[in-house]
Design a protein around this motif. Structure first.
Motif: not given
Length: 298
Positions: A146-149, A184-185, A253-257
């Protein structure tokens, strides 16, 4: 005769002054007090700059059909073992026990991503052998988009021991993501897309669980099997295999970025504007009162 309002419009009054006057100085002071304090208030109230954010994503998880199992059969260091790595199996000699394996991955919501793994192992044992503890390592492919691959190899480690020999171990848990630092985003991250176990190595140290787990825990991104209550079943029949039944779910999952530039600016701008509106209303009323009452001479 009754009268009705048919039209209305505000009257615009302009106040003019030269540069070096009290009125000009007053307007400059009001301008500064209107726009600068809201910035200071928003900044000092903590969290003005967004340094970390989270989002939810269903990861793409695939079982790699790579396993390593070690079972203790007594108190004198006896054990049985097996893996999907031929070099490790060759090191086992008479301790090798080849189980029957059943694996099934399910996509319950039909979104193209697996939601659950069902795994059954039946470990054959010789006469008189009993299983007192079991260690099982499973390897997965784990991907986020979704954000980082993120593309990486991860593991689930199952471990349980008992003073009473068992006939079956039942595990039901979630394969959860753990982060040490935010991602990273954007960008592609494949640093961990290497096998957790060096299956090509002929040395026993490459398959030592202590070395494997130690190296794995040094990573920023890891997965762990969350299982609050493993079930140890006793009473194995003669010549019956030891059973391992595992149900592993792949949760959202809740992913931090770390947010990008525009997201940081948007977050800061909203906080600044919310305070600025109050100051705009207040000092607009102050200016109107001062100039209408001519409290400042030219």
């Amino acid at each position: 005769m009754a009268f009705y309002e048919v039209y209305s419009h505000p009257a615009l009054i302009r106040y003019r002054s030269s540069v070096c006057t009290r009125a000009t100085l007053f307007v400059l002071i009001v301008f500064g007090l209107t726009y600068i304090p809201p910035l200071l208030i928003a900044y000092r109230s903590q969290g003005f700059w967004l340094k970390r954010s989270t989002y939810e994503e269903q990861p793409v998880v695939q079982f790699q059909y790579q396993m390593l199992m070690i079972g203790a059969t007594g108190t004198a260091g006896e054990f049985v073992a097996w893996s999907t790595f031929p070099n490790f199996n060759r090191l086992l000699g008479n301790n090798l026990r080849i189980p029957s394996v059943s694996v099934r991955e399910e996509d319950s919501n039909q979104d193209g991503k697996s939601d659950r793994l069902s795994l059954q192992l039946a470990v054959p044992l010789k006469a008189g052998e009993q299983i007192y503890s079991i260690q099982l390592l499973l390897i997965f492919s784990y991907q986020l988009f979704r954000m980082s691959t993120v593309v990486m190899q991860s593991l689930a480690f199952i471990q349980h021991s008992s003073s009473v020999p068992g006939s079956q171990l039942f595990i039901s848990g979630d394969l959860t993501l753990h982060q040490r630092t935010p991602l990273p985003h954007r960008g592609l991250h494949t640093a961990y897309n290497v096998s957790v176990v060096d299956g090509a190595s002929p040395f026993a140290s490459a398959y030592d669980l202590t070395n494997i787990i130690r190296a794995y825990q040094e990573r920023n991104l890891t997965t762990h099997l969350s299982c609050p209550a493993p079930v140890w079943i006793v009473g194995r029949a003669v010549n019956a295999p030891f059973q391992i039944n595992a149900e592993i779910r792949y949760p959202v999952e809740s992913v931090s970025y770390r947010p990008g530039f525009w997201e940081v600016i948007k977050f800061a701008w909203i906080q600044y504007i919310s305070v600025l509106l109050v100051f705009l209303w207040l000092f607009n009323r102050i200016q109107t009162f001062v100039f209408q009452n001519q409290n400042i001479s030219q």
